[in-house]
Design an enzyme around this catalytic site. Structure first.
Site, PDB file in Angstrom:
ATOM      1  N   ASP A 184      26.527 -67.459  -8.388  1.00 46.30           N
ATOM      2  CA  ASP A 184      26.526 -68.633  -9.254  1.00 46.30           C
ATOM      3  C   ASP A 184      25.075 -69.047  -9.448  1.00 46.30           C
ATOM      4  O   ASP A 184      24.155 -68.291  -9.101  1.00 46.30           O
ATOM      5  CB  ASP A 184      27.378 -69.764  -8.664  1.00 46.30           C
ATOM      6  CG  ASP A 184      26.775 -70.358  -7.392  1.00 46.30           C
ATOM      7  OD1 ASP A 184      25.772 -69.809  -6.863  1.00 46.30           O
ATOM      8  OD2 ASP A 184      27.295 -71.385  -6.931  1.00 46.30           O
ATOM      9  N   GLU A 199      37.016 -74.213  -6.168  1.00 45.96           N
ATOM     10  CA  GLU A 199      36.064 -73.430  -6.942  1.00 45.96           C
ATOM     11  C   GLU A 199      36.143 -73.772  -8.427  1.00 45.96           C
ATOM     12  O   GLU A 199      35.112 -73.883  -9.103  1.00 45.96           O
ATOM     13  CB  GLU A 199      36.304 -71.934  -6.731  1.00 45.96           C
ATOM     14  CG  GLU A 199      35.931 -71.438  -5.349  1.00 45.96           C
ATOM     15  CD  GLU A 199      34.462 -71.644  -5.035  1.00 45.96           C
ATOM     16  OE1 GLU A 199      33.622 -71.577  -5.963  1.00 45.96           O
ATOM     17  OE2 GLU A 199      34.139 -71.880  -3.860  1.00 45.96           O
ATOM     18  N   TYR A 242      33.205 -63.973 -10.122  1.00 45.93           N
ATOM     19  CA  TYR A 242      32.794 -65.017  -9.181  1.00 45.93           C
ATOM     20  C   TYR A 242      33.989 -65.605  -8.439  1.00 45.93           C
ATOM     21  O   TYR A 242      33.995 -65.695  -7.202  1.00 45.93           O
ATOM     22  CB  TYR A 242      32.035 -66.144  -9.886  1.00 45.93           C
ATOM     23  CG  TYR A 242      31.853 -67.329  -8.974  1.00 45.93           C
ATOM     24  CD1 TYR A 242      30.821 -67.344  -8.046  1.00 45.93           C
ATOM     25  CD2 TYR A 242      32.761 -68.393  -8.975  1.00 45.93           C
ATOM     26  CE1 TYR A 242      30.680 -68.398  -7.145  1.00 45.93           C
ATOM     27  CE2 TYR A 242      32.635 -69.440  -8.085  1.00 45.93           C
ATOM     28  CZ  TYR A 242      31.599 -69.441  -7.171  1.00 45.93           C
ATOM     29  OH  TYR A 242      31.483 -70.471  -6.280  1.00 45.93           O
TER      30      TYR A 242
END
Length: 344
Positions: free
Chosen positions: A140, A39, A122
């Site tokens: 996102d 990520e 996130y």
């Protein structure tokens, strides 16, 4: 207007993903450290670039303890070519906390994840859903684009109101039974059929649920900041004493490249008398940089307090920003003796 058929939407999206979803290495693991690394890498780097580095980087730092025990220079050197080096600093800080406070075990709790350095909503949602299969929203650019078109949302998605709407809507949509695949599917839909610009609406697997009237203009965003053009003049200075050395400067905490080494910068007037050995253009955030590297004999320069001569061989292990590494690779093919004499 009838209520949005959430469960039907979830089922349709996951069914499509099971048929067409791409197979990435980070989708084959439930290890929260490996998920976190993917990520962080993907936040500001393209998928092909991450694919070329992800496995080898994890081979070097397979656990939080491995990165926690590495030096800053080793961490920065490992990240060269990926850019935005604050990401690897953040990973190292997280690794140190996981190792020292959590015995190397990732917390599967949102609040505890948010207490880790550099982890926001996130990233916490990604770790919870992808590693632990816990229902958590993620938002996102891809997810925002899908939701904006799905709901025909007409406010700017990067405004305070817009961000709040995106997170609330993502929380409503996430499948509590299969959040791992649902969130992967929602992101992949934004990367494929619901891509930026003109989407492939006719082929889109969830087109029956989409309310967008003009999908090509969505999502709406505030205008981008203007690009600033910069001119930079750096010096290449060799010291031919006991083994060839080159002058470098370590970047301080106010630099985009904190902890890395660059060729020293001087003004245009200061470098004007010296020959040019290399030119390049590169971009960083909202800046476009035109850089000129000048050859300056050691006798004609007074190093500043933060500048230091390093053996040429040590540049292989020193962390350099991508523009400097590229410049050095080009310079290294030149004749050092000729360079020292002021010839290109």
């Amino acid at each position: 207007m009838s209520a949005f058929p959430v469960q039907q939407f979830r089922d349709t999206l996951i069914e499509w993903f099971c048929r067409e979803g791409k197979s990435y290495p980070w989708r084959k693991t439930h290890d929260p450290w490996h998920i976190l690394v993917s990520e962080v890498m993907l936040q500001q780097t393209t998928i092909p670039t991450v694919l070329s580095r992800y496995t080898s980087w994890l081979a070097q730092f397979p656990t939080p303890a491995c990165l926690a025990n590495a030096t800053e220079e080793q961490a920065l050197r490992s990240w060269e070519g990926l850019g935005y080096y604050r990401r690897v600093r953040s990973l190292k800080a997280i690794a140190e906390v996981i190792t020292s406070r959590h015995n190397g075990i990732f917390p599967a709790d949102r609040n505890q994840l948010l207490q880790l350095p550099g982890i926001g909503e996130y990233t916490a949602g990604a770790v919870l859903s992808f590693a632990f299969n816990i229902p958590a929203p993620i938002v996102d650019a891809n997810v925002s684009r899908v939701i904006a078109r799905l709901d025909n949302y007409r406010d700017c998605i990067d405004s305070t109101v817009g961000k709040k709407y995106m997170w609330q809507r993502a929380a409503e949509l996430v499948d509590p039974a299969d959040p791992r695949r649902f969130n992967s599917a929602l992101m992949e839909l934004g990367q494929t059929y619901c891509k930026s610009g003109v989407p492939a609406c006719l082929c889109c697997p969830i087109r029956q649920f989409c309310q967008a009237e003009s999908p090509e203009v969505l999502p709406l965003k505030t205008p981008k900041a203007l690009i600033t053009r910069l001119e930079r003049h750096d010096i290449l200075c060799f010291h031919p004493g006991d083994g060839l050395k080159v002058l470098m400067v370590k970047q301080g905490e106010n630099s985009h490249h904190q902890g890395m080494y660059r060729f020293p910068e001087r003004t245009k007037d200061e470098t004007a008398p010296f020959p040019v050995v290399y030119k390049q253009h590169y971009s960083i955030t909202r800046f476009k940089v035109a850089r000129t590297l000048h050859l300056v004999p050691a006798d004609d320069i007074q190093p500043r307090p933060d500048e230091e001569f390093f053996p040429v061989a040590s540049l292989e292990s020193l962390p350099l920003p991508s523009p400097d590494r590229k410049a050095w690779c080009a310079i290294a093919t030149m004749d050092f003796s000729a360079l020292i004499q002021g010839k290109s």
